[in-house]
Write a protein that holds these residues in place. Structure first.
Motif, mmCIF file in Angstrom:
data_model
loop_
_atom_site.group_PDB
_atom_site.id
_atom_site.type_symbol
_atom_site.label_atom_id
_atom_site.label_comp_id
_atom_site.label_asym_id
_atom_site.label_seq_id
_atom_site.Cartn_x
_atom_site.Cartn_y
_atom_site.Cartn_z
ATOM 1 N N ASN A 126 -23.234 63.736 43.849
ATOM 2 C CA ASN A 126 -22.417 63.298 42.728
ATOM 3 C C ASN A 126 -22.527 64.235 41.532
ATOM 4 N N MET A 127 -23.029 65.424 41.764
ATOM 5 C CA MET A 127 -23.106 66.457 40.745
ATOM 6 C C MET A 127 -23.770 66.001 39.453
ATOM 7 N N TYR A 175 -31.144 75.151 35.854
ATOM 8 C CA TYR A 175 -30.288 74.139 36.469
ATOM 9 C C TYR A 175 -29.101 73.839 35.568
ATOM 10 N N ASP A 176 -27.976 73.501 36.200
ATOM 11 C CA ASP A 176 -26.806 73.049 35.464
ATOM 12 C C ASP A 176 -26.758 71.526 35.476
ATOM 13 N N TYR A 177 -26.249 70.949 34.420
ATOM 14 C CA TYR A 177 -25.860 69.549 34.444
ATOM 15 C C TYR A 177 -24.432 69.482 34.945
ATOM 16 N N GLY A 178 -24.203 68.726 36.011
ATOM 17 C CA GLY A 178 -22.845 68.521 36.477
ATOM 18 C C GLY A 178 -22.135 67.490 35.610
ATOM 19 N N PRO A 179 -20.892 67.160 35.941
ATOM 20 C CA PRO A 179 -20.113 66.256 35.096
ATOM 21 C C PRO A 179 -20.830 64.939 34.806
ATOM 22 N N THR A 180 -21.499 64.378 35.814
ATOM 23 C CA THR A 180 -22.162 63.093 35.625
ATOM 24 C C THR A 180 -23.388 63.256 34.737
ATOM 25 N N LYS A 196 -26.379 62.972 29.460
ATOM 26 C CA LYS A 196 -27.118 63.710 28.440
ATOM 27 C C LYS A 196 -26.456 63.541 27.071
ATOM 28 N N ALA A 197 -25.141 63.655 27.035
ATOM 29 C CA ALA A 197 -24.428 63.491 25.761
ATOM 30 C C ALA A 197 -24.669 62.087 25.201
ATOM 31 N N ALA A 212 -24.093 65.680 32.641
ATOM 32 C CA ALA A 212 -23.755 66.122 31.283
ATOM 33 C C ALA A 212 -23.322 64.936 30.422
ATOM 34 N N SER A 236 -28.432 76.524 38.925
ATOM 35 C CA SER A 236 -27.509 77.433 38.225
ATOM 36 C C SER A 236 -27.228 78.672 39.064
ATOM 37 N N MET A 261 -27.111 70.723 39.462
ATOM 38 C CA MET A 261 -27.069 71.696 40.555
ATOM 39 C C MET A 261 -27.818 72.949 40.110
#
Lengths: 683, 683
Positions: free
Chosen positions: A84-85, A101-106, A111-112, A108, A90, A88
């Protein structure tokens, strides 16, 4: 699990009593054999306690999955997170980079939300001054803060390939393997002791230990270098000249300290006040390997609360005084007796927590984490042991969260005294003190020095001015000493620019006078709560994840509305034009109500779309169907109960707003008021 | 100012007509003298127009200050900004670092609000996939994107001190000084021409021009080096080995491109979709000197919208079709005739804007900026001239905002075609294409090649397999050519692994067959809106600042509730304990309503506290006074009108929530409903 809890409580009590008994015997200087006997009993109780606590930790870590074991739980969780991203690695298509690591859409969105909630809970609620400073930081700032000299890890290199390892991690692996393969109890014990003290070792000790076990590079079997320090800051050059050395900041705190003077002025020159910052920090880890928990770039949320060091009371401490939650003070750690439920008021009153302000922030941090969705039963505040703290720190506590990886430090709360401001004041040559006016001026006795310039001029000639200056610069102690010597009719030695001279009574009068002092000048103390949001998020994932009863394949995150990446999803039943105006209208209603929503117009079945929103932890789903065209109602479904009701579109905005800001609940305000919707699409 | 506007419009029309007339004469190949005459008329009109537009620009830049001139306006603004800690130079106590600025408490709050609004307006509204990637980026990513080779500025060095200058900036200064001191018109003209083409010069041309004017280092008068390229990326090392080269990203976009494959999958393999990112970017400027407008570290908000290159229609284009606002297309720029009011539907229909998707984002950007508080009369969308665009770009538009520094580029909107995905696909060796299924399979004619293996085996022996492979690998054109040659009874040459061979009709059958094609595989095009939030914020400051009628000392920012750092301040009249429960209650009511508020409990007079909140642009203020104890009402004051009404505490939460989300207005929903409060504390 309740039985286990009870057993642990009973054993904890027994350990405490047994500990008291040992201490009492020692105090009475009882016979040695008697003491030894009692100590052995204590050890036995503690060993049993440790076993039970480990068992509990494992069970709790897997709590979401009911009967799942730790490995299955972690595997299911991480595959749900990856699919579910939530995150992932980087630069994956280029093979990735360790510790990035990247925060995927979920992820991110979560986190916001957590950042926004932090801003509300701390910055706005406490009238803090939030600032934002660059990550690129010039050398002098980090030299003054101590990072250039002391922000290091010890590293060893494969002498052939140049591959790098953290010396302590390598030794830890070696020791753990040795413990595993050692049969005799004494040998095992010795190894365990070394392991326990690992983090106190310097380069020499680490080198000696690695040599002792004939340690080689793990991948190649090659020889290793001796351990040597590696600075964890990313270095760079500012500007094109090659003459301005800079680093990426290793923490956001320094940006606040260097602004202290302006912030104090902005705050009307009044203390206490707090400044805060949310931003990226960077640590060039030697060989990051703990996944999301040890990364090279991460977001910090830091608070620096500036305070009169003589008065660390907090105006709002009364609000948090009644709170009781799990703490793990130094005393309990020395006895390894586990965290205890402690009342905040009591903890400060008894001096367990150093002062009200530190206590206040510990309590506010507790409230933040729990409201964000951390399970309060798996959250404890652990006090630093003396050797863990920097020499200047008064008291430090970490918020630790229990996960399948053990207890994870998510927030550090430290009373750092005046260390940081003093360091920058000295390095930059800038006054970073505050002035506090007393309510009433204080009258004190001071020693006043009056040089008799006529005699000084006559006796010291050209150096007279230097003698006068030296007299006026005397410390209080030196004044007293000189006054005594002169009163006794003798001479007194005085260091001047031109060398030592002898002063007589005729040269100077030193007398006690009354002086009014209107206030005091001091370098403020700093109390610093420092949050690592990435770790909090990972812990939230573990505490929020579960699978539907009887179906291990149906994953759900029970995020609170505060945390959930999206508060509500809107599903038009079919991909047909007649649904579009309704979809638009419901979307607009939610936007106006400030409810973050998403529209899922894919043709998937409602059941499948429910499952999809469950997997990213959306608390509410709204379905538009053919009945909507007739009576202007929609189906509203709650994630955890999977219950569905029918709600008029006119009500949807306000209702969801209240459900999301927690001023309404599903049980009290939805179920009794709206008709249940028969068929549940979850089947 | 209205007269000026009318005069400009009239002249614009005249310039357009005159331009048409010139073009018509040229098209008719009219007499040269006639054309020259008309061209001179056109020049005269344009010169007059330019004068008026400059006058208008100056007036508008100072619009907040009424009769203030540009310098006074900018001085007042920046001193208000600095005093109220909207921003400050970073690391000031250490002397600061060029191009690095901190956001103070006020500025940081505005930035957080604009980011949240952007998230709402773009990410949530458009179902975008927002991700967050690290700033530290490994070499191969930025090599592939072209930044390692092409992200450069030309620099010259003082050969003695090593001080660095941007070659074009230096030449610009030189040319401007020359223009100033040159008397004869032709000489002036030539210099102006050089100035106009400055940004097209390469290293050699810049060097020659600098030499031509005998340019020396400005501070020292020393000789300068020849211009040479300087890469604007901050370089660093990842990990301790010294073998992994990295940079701080110069833009957030690349993090999205390298995740394209996973994002596409996450989106159900469907196009179009957009991904977005908010984060820090870094550009190691050679000698930053334009204050907040050119900095070394800044926050970008970027969107990458992935789309079928053959279908750039946008589903929601209908929503923005009716919008009309200022655009400055290429044609108008060539004629220097100024921006024009253009309807979005018309702009796309007439091909002025390349496609619906680009148009849709231009329109959404317009709405974002205006709702954030940018004055729509000082906002234009300027199309890039052909030479400004990268070779791969189809069409680019910049959102430019007029300030006292001229027109500032705040948002870039570019149709970048498939450039970025192609580059990463090639460099990483990873497929970054999408597959689009047709609604119905398409039946097409294809040439089918059928090798006759019996004869091939007989005639080619060991190399038969190579011949077969070469036949099957033929391109469509080669197949046609071979079919024609064989049909004519001849031999056809074929390149194989083992060299060229001759193929006859017996070796292969090539025939036309029908084939069903279910969809197509392609590299998506990318449409990229890229926002520089720091620049938007600076422009907002200019557009929001004014001083109270008749009092230049009373500064106000007319921020909308969307942007305002705080939505409401709460003032207890006196610092007395009996006010505290009310202060707490009003604070809680606002928090529950989601209204960001601050409490000002200082003892300052209400008038002074009003002035203070005006200076940071808080739209509403609530005062608790002695009357509150009697009737549970408070005073509510609106910033710009300074009007005050009396509102029950019970109403305050919902009322402010509505005022802040713009579903209620002061004039329609407050003034008529609540009693005016007599004495205004603003006096």
């Amino acid at each position: 699990m309740a039985d286990l809890e009870a057993a642990i409580q009973a054993l904890t009590l027994e350990a405490t009593k047994q500990g008291d008994s040992v201490r009492a015997l020692k105090a009475q200087k009882a016979e040695k054999t008697l003491i030894t006997e009692e100590v052995e009993k204590l050890k036995a109780v503690k060993a049993e306690l440790a076993t039970l606590m480990k068992q509990q930790a494992d069970e709790q870590a897997a709590a979401g999955g009911g009967k799942m074991n730790k490995e299955t739980f972690r595997k299911n969780l991480s595959s749900t997170l990856e699919q579910n991203m939530f995150y992932m690695p980087s630069f994956k298509i280029y093979g990735g980079v360790g510790g990035l690591y990247d925060y995927g859409p979920t992820g991110a969105a979560i986190k916001a939300n957590l950042q926004a909630f932090w801003r509300q809970h701390f910055v706005l609620e406490e009238n803090m001054l939030e600032i934002e400073c660059p990550a690129v930081t010039p050398y002098p700032v980090l030299k003054a803060s101590g990072h250039v000299d002391r922000f290091i890890d010890l590293m060893v290199k494969d002498v052939v390939t140049g591959a790098c390892y953290r010396a302590d991690h390598l030794l830890k692996d070696v020791l753990e393997a040795k413990i595993e393969e050692t049969a005799d109890a004494a040998g095992k014990k010795a190894l365990e002791l070394t392991l326990a003290h690992l983090d106190e070792f310097g380069a020499e000790e680490l080198g000696a230990e690695l040599k002792k076990y004939n340690t080689k590079a793990p991948e190649t079997g090659n020889e290793l270098s001796d351990p040597y320090p590696f600075n964890l800051m990313f270095a760079t050059q500012i500007g094109p000249s090659g003459m301005v050395q800079g680093f990426l900041r290793p923490e956001t705190a320094q940006g606040i300290f260097v602004n202290f003077r302006d912030l104090l002025y902005f705050n009307g020159s009044k203390l206490p006040f707090a400044a805060a910052q949310i931003g990226q920090s960077f640590r060039n880890e030697i060989a990051p390997r703990a996944g999301l928990l040890r990364v090279r770039e991460f977001t910090q949320m830091e608070i620096e609360h500036f305070v009169d060091p003589d008065n660390k009371k907090h105006k709002k401490f009364g609000h948090v005084r009644p709170l009781t939650f799990l703490m793990y003070p130094r005393a309990q750690q020395m006895e390894a007796s586990g965290a205890i439920e402690l009342n905040m008021g009591q903890a400060v009153d008894e001096g367990i927590i150093a002062n009200e302000t530190l206590g206040y922030f510990i309590a506010r941090t507790y409230l933040y984490l729990v409201q964000a969705g951390i399970d309060h039963k798996r959250l404890r505040f652990r006090q630093h042991l003396q050797h863990e703290m920097a020499h200047y720190a008064c008291d430090c506590w970490d918020a630790e969260v229990q996960t399948s990886y053990g207890w994870i430090e998510c927030v550090g709360l430290a009373d750092r005294s005046a260390f940081d401001l003093d360091a920058h004041s000295k390095a930059a040559g800038v006054d970073l003190t505050a002035f506090q006016k007393y309510d009433k001026p204080i009258e004190t006795d001071v020693l006043k020095v009056e040089p008799s310039m006529k005699d000084i001029g006559k006796d010291f000639g050209k150096t007279a001015a230097g003698v006068k200056a030296a007299l006026l610069a005397l410390s209080d102690d030196a004044k007293s000493a000189m006054a005594a010597e002169l009163a006794a009719g003798g001479a007194s030695k005085l260091g001047t620019e031109a060398g030592e001279v002898e002063v007589l009574a005729k040269h100077v009068t030193i007398k006690q006078v009354k002086q009014k002092i209107s206030g005091k000048t001091f370098t403020p103390g700093v109390i610093e709560p420092s949050f690592g949001i990435g770790r909090i998020i990972y812990c939230l994932y573990e505490h929020s994840y579960y699978t539907r009863e009887g179906d291990d394949q149906r994953s759900v995150f029970k995020f609170t509305p505060v945390t959930a990446p999206v508060k509500a999803t809107v599903f038009p039943l079919l991909q047909k034009p007649e649904f579009e105006p309704y979809t638009q209208r419901v979307g607009d209603v939610l936007t106006r109500a400030g409810v973050a929503r998403k529209v899922d117009e894919t043709g998937a079945s409602i059941g499948k779309r429910y499952a999809r929103t469950d997997e990213i932890g959306v608390p509410f789903a709204i379905t538009i169907d053919h009945t909507t065209f007739e009576d202007d109602t929609v189906t509203l479904r709650e994630r955890d109960s999977m219950a569905q009701v029918r709600v008029p579109i006119a009500d949807v905005g306000e209702l969801l707003q209240k459900l999301c800001n927690l001023s309404a609940t599903w049980e009290a305000d939805v179920l009794p008021k709206y008709p249940a919707h028969g068929t549940t699409a979850d089947q």
